[in-house]
Design a protein around this motif. Structure first.
Motif, short mmCIF file in Angstrom:
data_model
loop_
_atom_site.label_atom_id
_atom_site.label_comp_id
_atom_site.label_asym_id
_atom_site.label_seq_id
_atom_site.Cartn_x
_atom_site.Cartn_y
_atom_site.Cartn_z
N MET A 306 39.92 32.96 58.40
CA MET A 306 40.81 33.81 57.63
C MET A 306 40.87 35.24 58.15
O MET A 306 41.54 36.09 57.57
N LYS A 307 40.15 35.50 59.25
CA LYS A 307 40.09 36.85 59.81
C LYS A 307 41.49 37.41 60.04
O LYS A 307 42.34 36.76 60.62
N GLY A 308 41.71 38.62 59.56
CA GLY A 308 43.01 39.26 59.76
C GLY A 308 44.11 38.69 58.87
O GLY A 308 45.24 39.12 58.93
N GLU A 309 43.76 37.71 58.06
CA GLU A 309 44.77 37.06 57.21
C GLU A 309 44.37 37.16 55.75
O GLU A 309 44.77 36.32 54.93
N TRP A 310 43.54 38.14 55.42
CA TRP A 310 43.02 38.18 54.05
C TRP A 310 44.11 38.47 53.03
O TRP A 310 43.91 38.23 51.85
N GLY A 311 45.26 38.96 53.50
CA GLY A 311 46.37 39.16 52.58
C GLY A 311 46.76 37.86 51.88
O GLY A 311 47.18 37.87 50.73
N GLN A 312 46.57 36.76 52.58
CA GLN A 312 46.90 35.45 51.98
C GLN A 312 46.08 35.15 50.74
O GLN A 312 46.50 34.42 49.86
N LEU A 313 44.87 35.71 50.73
CA LEU A 313 43.99 35.48 49.58
C LEU A 313 44.62 36.03 48.31
O LEU A 313 44.42 35.51 47.23
N ARG A 314 45.38 37.11 48.48
CA ARG A 314 46.00 37.73 47.32
C ARG A 314 47.24 36.94 46.91
O ARG A 314 47.52 36.76 45.74
N GLU A 315 47.98 36.46 47.92
CA GLU A 315 49.28 35.86 47.62
C GLU A 315 49.22 34.38 47.30
O GLU A 315 50.04 33.87 46.56
N ASN A 316 48.27 33.69 47.91
CA ASN A 316 48.27 32.24 47.79
C ASN A 316 47.06 31.75 46.98
O ASN A 316 45.92 31.83 47.44
N PRO A 317 47.29 31.26 45.77
CA PRO A 317 46.15 30.86 44.94
C PRO A 317 45.34 29.70 45.53
O PRO A 317 44.15 29.57 45.25
N LEU A 318 45.98 28.89 46.38
CA LEU A 318 45.21 27.78 46.96
C LEU A 318 44.15 28.30 47.93
O LEU A 318 43.04 27.79 48.00
N ILE A 319 44.53 29.36 48.67
CA ILE A 319 43.56 29.98 49.58
C ILE A 319 42.38 30.52 48.76
O ILE A 319 41.23 30.45 49.18
N LYS A 320 42.68 31.02 47.57
CA LYS A 320 41.61 31.50 46.68
C LYS A 320 40.61 30.37 46.41
O LYS A 320 39.41 30.56 46.47
N PHE A 321 41.16 29.20 46.07
CA PHE A 321 40.28 28.07 45.79
C PHE A 321 39.39 27.75 47.00
O PHE A 321 38.20 27.55 46.87
N TYR A 322 40.01 27.73 48.18
CA TYR A 322 39.24 27.34 49.37
C TYR A 322 38.17 28.37 49.71
O TYR A 322 37.05 28.02 50.06
N VAL A 323 38.55 29.64 49.62
CA VAL A 323 37.60 30.68 50.02
C VAL A 323 36.46 30.76 49.00
O VAL A 323 35.29 30.86 49.37
#
Lengths: 487, 81, 221
Positions: A306-323
């Motif tokens: 996820m390096k350099g792509e942490w913005g996705q953590l804010r926008e995509n709830p599925l990424i939240k689940f995975y992280v």
């Protein structure tokens, strides 16, 4: 050239198992919440006579979430991921399609017979292996069918090299098969004596041996059901949903072997060898430590992806689940070895700290990963957008709160009770009677049950969201490549 | 076989396992990075298997070797983009 | 070699399996022969006690009660002498448990009586205020399944050479003999009990579950 555009991936079996995952998640966790409340409010034990007591329901909870929710989730994702990374469709083989469906329906029979038999008190009492011999045979059949499906699909693949997730699925298949068979060796009493219940059996092993085999199974089965296939999922779903290739594919390969070695090594660290020279034993310990180091690679690899792509953590709830899942994976793999330290274990063993530790891993890591994976699969399987992003966000925060309440209360409860059991007054007498150490847990048990309830409500939100996605959400024309579309 | 002998066997067996695994394991790590560095094999391209997984997407490495060259190029092009 | 393994799923699977299996064999098998020996004085359960043990298992008593006293002063003070491996030689399956929601029961027979158990099983809260244990009133109504209990004893005798009918060991004999012996054994427990229903049933030749489970609990010493 390799495939005509007429072929599409066939998700029939994946859909079946998705339904099973959701239904069994609800069943297993509802029972879990009930027994959690039973500890806080014991009157709840007596609602359904002998069928509603804690002792009868607890195995339904543990088996329901481990072999119901988790294993269905593993199957659902296998029948989805397997086709995609091997680039071959289930529709291309009538045989594999038949095996997949047969496996599913036998699995349904299996689950039903497990629930009924455990309610009736038909059990061998060995944890996560409570089933009597007729059900064990059914388990073996279902498992072998899964093996046929894995190796069958691999046999007709187009992609030459097996993707890392497939490695993990194969390891799950082999590991569970071996562990389960050896731990469930039993002699049916009816066939020896000619009387009594036909399904009753006695364990092949007695006393300490039985305990040894059981915990060799218990420890490793947890590894092969709650860790290995879940890593298979994260190696596929996190890169796919985020559109980022794995940070280091080489690191994923070597952490696979690291993990395989660690789990079987973990059973051996308590052995002392009287006549093996000391320096050899010391070397053994040093080498063991060198060996376990790379096994932490998986979690780090995921976070670096996820390096350099942490913005996705804010926008995509599925990424939240995975992280969050990989964070809980790191937490519980750190907590496990701490509890294995002799002096810590003396305090923690038999207390609530142990179920607390198990639930960090299962609620945080396993649960979140399966929920996230199935959300990702939904738009592809049903060709519709995910029904509600808001609902996923709400579910995420509610469940995260639930997990935090759960493990903090259980840590405090476990350490409190452990300390009270060993507390002595100035003359060396025990300070507390056993019941004192139970009564003090009441507030923590209540908090734990409420935490569990939050998580369960989240599961219901997930079920509703999935139902709406499958039936009435907006249709999509083209399969999304990376991020799942949601309304 | 007496217990002492079995214990011994177990002890040595266990130590041998740890030694063997560690050596094999680090040899594997060395192999991975060495082949990548020398250009013998590009392991990182395999991570595309998760990303380009449509049934019509080009293969990372086909089971049928005659297709390989062309496909590899197409994957590299994609990576370069 | 590594290249080759990556592309051959079959040999890859064999490799994984060997690695897992080897560790299991090395860590488990050798201990087997050692810990299987019974401690001197340890006796197999009588058929009635087995019936009680089956009830103990069916109701998941082991989910809340351990049967393993660890060698710490705080545990030996509370529960009695610490447990030895040989004491479990006839336990199939083992019942060590994994969580002490209630106290350890490995030596409960030393400090609890039939009378105490009877009252406690009927209403734990009345005997131990604050208890979270369920009420087990149904055990006063359900009859034991003696056939399955005998089948288990007979099986372990035949298959695992458990020393029934040897000098100084419990008698098992034929089904009829075992049933008679169990009836006599149950009679002593029923005599110490107060529940009229259980006493009446006993007079009619019917043994209730509560009698068998108390027989089992009393045998844990």
């Amino acid at each position: 050239m390799q495939s005509s555009s007429a072929i599409n991936y066939d998700y029939t079996v994946a859909k079946y198992f998705t339904v099973a995952t959701i239904v069994l998640g609800i069943v297993g966790m509802t029972v879990g919440v009930i027994i959690a409340f039973q500890l806080a409010f014991p009157e709840l034990n007596n609602l359904f006579g002998e069928y509603g007591t804690f002792g009868r329901l607890r195995p339904i909870h543990t088996d329901g979430v481990a072999f119901g929710f988790t294993v269905s989730g593993v199957m659902a994702t296998w029948y989805y991921v397997g086709q995609r990374v091997l680039k071959v469709s289930m529709a291309e083989s009538k045989f594999l399609m038949f095996i997949g469906k047969l496996q599913f329906w036998l699995y349904v029979v299996l689950v039903a017979s497990v629930v009924v038999s455990l309610l009736l008190g038909i059990t061998t009492s060995k944890e996560y292996a409570e089933f009597e011999w007729p059900i064990d045979i059914l388990v073996v059949i279902v498992w072998v069918l899964w093996g046929v499906s894995i190796f069958g699909l691999i046999g007709i693949r187009r992609e030459k090299v097996l993707y890392i997730s497939v490695w993990y699925y194969i390891a799950t298949f082999l590991g569970v098969a071996m562990l389960y068979v050896f731990n469930n060796m039993e002699v049916p009493t009816y066939f020896v004596s000619g009387m009594g219940d036909w399904y009753h059996s006695v364990s092949m092993y007695a006393g300490s041996n039985d305990a040894m085999v059981q915990w060799w199974y218990g420890h490793n089965a947890v590894a092969f059901v709650f860790t290995v296939p879940i890593i298979a999922m994260i190696y596929y779903f996190l890169p796919k949903e985020s559109g980022q290739p794995i940070f280091s594919y080489k690191l994923s390969l070597l952490s696979f072997w690291g993990l395989m070695f660690v789990y079987l090594w973990a059973g051996g660290h308590h052995l002392l060898y009287s006549t093996v020279p000391d320096w050899v034993q010391t070397m053994g310990s040093i080498f063991s430590i060198i060996l376990i180091l790379p096994s932490w690679g998986s979690a780090i690899n995921m976070l670096l992806t996820m390096k350099g792509e942490w913005g996705q953590l804010r926008e995509n709830p599925l990424i939240k689940f995975y992280v969050l899942a990989s964070t809980f994976y790191m937490l519980s793999t750190l907590e496990g070895p701490i509890q294995a330290i002799k002096s810590v274990n003396a305090l923690a063993h038999f207390t609530d700290w142990i179920p607390g530790h198990v639930h960090d891993g299962t609620l945080g890591w396993v649960g979140f990963m399966i929920i996230g994976a199935i959300f990702h699969m939904a738009p592809r399987m049903f060709k519709r957008e995910i029904f509600s992003k808001k609902l996923i966000e709400t579910q995420f925060w509610l469940q995260t709160t639930g997990i935090v309440m759960y493990f903090t209360s259980m840590w405090i409860a476990g350490i409190t009770q452990g300390m009270m059991w060993r507390a002595t007054d100035q003359y060396g007498n025990l300070s507390y009677s056993f019941i004192d150490t139970v009564e003090v847990l009441h507030p923590y048990w209540t908090l734990r049950a409420v935490g569990g309830l939050f998580y369960l409500i989240g599961v219901f939100m997930w079920a509703y969201n999935m139902y709406k996605t499958a039936t009435s959400s907006k249709a999509i024309e083209k399969e999304p490549q990376y991020a799942s579309p949601m309304a | 076989m007496d217990m002492e002998f079995i214990r011994n066997l177990q002890g040595w067996g266990y130590v041998a396992m740890i030694f063997g695994l560690t050596i094999g394991f680090y040899a594997y790590i060395y192999h991975l990075y060495k082949s990548q560095k020398d250009g013998v094999k590009d392991y990182e391209k395999y991570s595309r298997m998760a990303l380009n997984d449509d049934i019509d997407d080009s293969l990372v490495e086909s089971l049928h070797p005659q297709n390989n060259k062309k496909i590899n190029r197409s994957v590299k092009d994609e990576l370069a983009e | 070699m590594f290249h080759w393994l990556e592309k051959n799923p079959f040999f890859f699977a064999v490799g994984v399996f060997l690695v897992i299996a080897y560790a299991g064999i090395v860590t488990i098998v050798p201990d087997f022969m050692e810990s299987a020996r019974p401690l001197k004085g340890t006796k197999p359960y009588t058929a009635l006690q087995i019936a009680g043990r089956q009830i103990y298992i069916a109701n998941g008593c082991n989910t809340c009660h351990s049967q393993l006293i660890r060698p710490f002063k705080s545990e030996t003070d509370r529960y009695g002498k610490y447990s030895l491996s040989g004491e479990y030689a006839y336990d199939r399956p083992f019942l060590w448990g994994s969580r002490r929601i209630g106290p350890d029961l490995h030596r409960v027979g030393n400090y609890r009586t039939t009378d105490w158990n009877e009252n406690h099983m009927l209403d734990p809260e009345a005997v131990v205020p604050g208890s979270v244990m369920p009420k087990y009133g149904f055990m006063f109504k359900k009859s034991i399944d003696f056939k399955t209990a005998y089948a288990e004893a007979y099986t372990v005798k035949k298959v695992f050479n458990v020393p029934y009918d040897k000098p100084g060991m419990p008698k098992l004999g034929s089904y009829e003999q075992a049933k008679k012996a169990a009836f006599t054994q149950a009679g002593k427990i029923v005599a110490d009990m107060r529940n009229q229903g259980v006493k009446d049933a006993y007079k009619k030749g019917d043994i209730k579950e509560i009698v068998a489970i108390i027989a089992y609990l009393n045998s844990l010493k």
